[in-house]
Design an enzyme around this catalytic site. Structure first.
Site, PDB file in Angstrom:
ATOM      1  CG  HIS A 135      -1.611  -0.863   1.366  1.00  0.00           C
ATOM      2  ND1 HIS A 135      -3.393  -1.121   0.727  1.00  0.00           N
ATOM      3  CD2 HIS A 135      -1.540  -2.274   2.036  1.00  0.00           C
ATOM      4  CE1 HIS A 135      -3.556  -2.418   1.110  1.00  0.00           C
ATOM      5  NE2 HIS A 135      -2.953  -2.936   1.299  1.00  0.00           N
ATOM      6  CE  LYS A 175      12.208  18.186 -10.983  1.00  0.00           C
ATOM      7  NZ  LYS A 175      11.728  16.455 -11.865  1.00  0.00           N
TER       8      LYS A 175
END
Length: 466
Positions: A189, A325
């Protein structure tokens, strides 16, 4: 005198519907030209793999017809030579401009091949070779196009997809061996769960790909059974009774693949359940690749605010505005491929439903989408293996830090102190930001040395080692 409206670079030919103006240098004839004019739909032609398979079908048909004395040696030889010339032509697709979205039987593409082959064969032979009477002898578009689809699918699977999937599986297993000593927090989960080894995670991926390979391979026997020889509706009208067997023999000899006549050619012409089943197996591959790609993206997330368990190879700058990035471009690419393959499967399913009585009438769309999925899966599987799986590095410090703080490790104490007490220890450890072992020392009468043994992540993963 030049006919009004006729370009100097055009020629006039006739078919059963009348005169047609065709570019002078084009190898194709009037039926292809009509299709070009009738279907300016997408600008997307049938895939190269399909056209090459179509030429191989025509080649094998000519050889079978010669063997059965349906064509004389000279005509059959000229057809075979024309097919060979086209198969070697780097500009092959220039001769096959018909749009995917055409007549549902693919008659336009079949006649495109017949006309191009007839032109080249006529030139070589020095006498007319007819597109219908000679090149299309013992055939119909209705059995040629499904056969070419199956042949192109088999060749693409054998030459592209299956080798790519096997490469991916072996790459994952190799990487699993390299990283098996790294322990990490398991997740269910998306929440912290019991620890696993990185090797265990990767071997699960490898088994997924092994299942994909098996699923694809299971489709091959049906794909090898061809409907060629059924001609228009499956009865084999205008074809020699031995044509199907002779055709498959010639095709098998040329391809080194054991093609055989279908037990019931009606099934191969009137329905396309085989294509739908193969597409289903390809969808399984897409789903597996999505799972792997998303796991890689999550594990790579960060580098500061994410999981940062691994670092994918930096392949390109990730932002036009944020310097430094770097994004997980290969997994993202693979995820998009998977989405496209799943979309193709939906199209193939709907097209497969369009078998009306003795003919499916979405054959070009089926062939295009099926081969598109195979090609995408093959290329993306290799990229995933070579530029993501084999090249990522492990952030051991991050793995250990997360593992040490994982309150779910208390599960190992369930059999000693019970679920309820273990839950209280986990909550306290989480709320106070402390290690489970420190809280367990205070909350139980178990010695630290024993707790160290019980809570050792390496011990906790041992029962599930492959």
């Amino acid at each position: 005198m030049k006919k009004r409206g006729l370009k100097m670079a055009d020629r006039i030919e006739r078919d059963s519907l009348g005169e047609v103006r065709i570019p002078k240098q084009a190898l194709y004839g009037p039926q292809t030209q009509r299709a070009i004019e009738n279907f300016p739909i997408s600008g997307q032609t049938l895939p190269t793999a399909f056209i090459r398979a179509l030429l191989q079908v025509k080649r094998a048909a000519a050889q079978a017809n010669e063997e059965l004395e349906q064509l004389d040696e000279g005509t059959a030889g000229a057809i075979v030579s024309a097919c060979d010339e086209l198969l070697a032509d780097k500009m092959l697709m220039d001769h096959f401009p018909v749009d995917v979205f055409q007549t549902g039987s693919g008659t336009s593409s079949n006649m495109n091949a017949n006309e191009v082959i007839a032109t080249l064969a006529s030139r070589a032979l020095g006498q007319p070779v007819d597109p219908n009477d000679h090149v299309n002898c013992s055939q119909s578009s209705n059995d040629v196009i499904p056969t070419a689809m199956q042949v192109s699918a088999v060749l693409s699977l054998e030459q592209e997809l299956l080798p790519a999937l096997k490469h991916l599986e072996l790459s994952i297993r190799d990487k699993a061996g390299q990283v098996s000593h790294h322990l990490k927090t398991g997740r269910t989960h998306l929440m912290d769960a019991m620890p696993v080894s990185l090797g265990q995670s990767l071997l699960a991926w490898a088994d997924q790909i092994a299942h994909c390979i098996s699923a694809v391979q299971q489709q091959l026997p049906e794909l090898l059974a061809l409907g060629q020889g059924g001609t228009a509706v499956g009865t084999g009208v205008n074809a020699h009774r031995q044509f199907a067997a002779k055709f498959c023999g010639q095709l098998a000899q040329a391809s080194d693949i054991a093609f055989v006549p279908a037990a019931n050619p009606f099934t191969r012409i009137g329905s396309q359940d085989v294509a739908v089943a193969l597409s289903g197996a390809l969808k399984v591959c897409a789903v597996a690749l999505t799972k792997i790609a998303n796991d890689l993206r999550w594990m790579n997330s960060g580098p500061l605010a994410g999981l940062a368990e691994i670092e994918l190879q930096a392949l390109q700058p990730g932002s036009s505005i944020m310097p430094g990035k770097v994004n997980p471009v290969i997994p993202e690419s693979v995820a998009m491929v998977a989405a496209q393959v799943i979309g193709n499967d939906t199209t193939i399913t709907l097209a497969g439903q369009s078998g009306n009585f003795e003919l499916n009438v979405m054959l070009p769309l089926l062939a295009s989408n099926l081969l598109h999925s195979i090609r995408l899966l093959a290329s993306s599987s290799r990229q995933l293996a070579d530029r993501a799986i084999l090249t990522f590095t492990v952030n051991e410090q991050k793995l250990q830090a997360s593992l040490a703080q994982n309150p779910i490790l208390v599960t190992a104490l369930n059999t000693r102190i019970g679920y309820a007490r273990a839950a209280e220890i986990a909550k306290r450890a989480y709320n106070e930001g402390r290690a489970i072992i420190d809280v367990a020392v205070e909350e139980t009468d178990i010695e630290r040395d024993e707790l160290t043994r019980l809570l050792d992540p390496a011990r906790l993963i041992a029962n599930s080692d492959p």
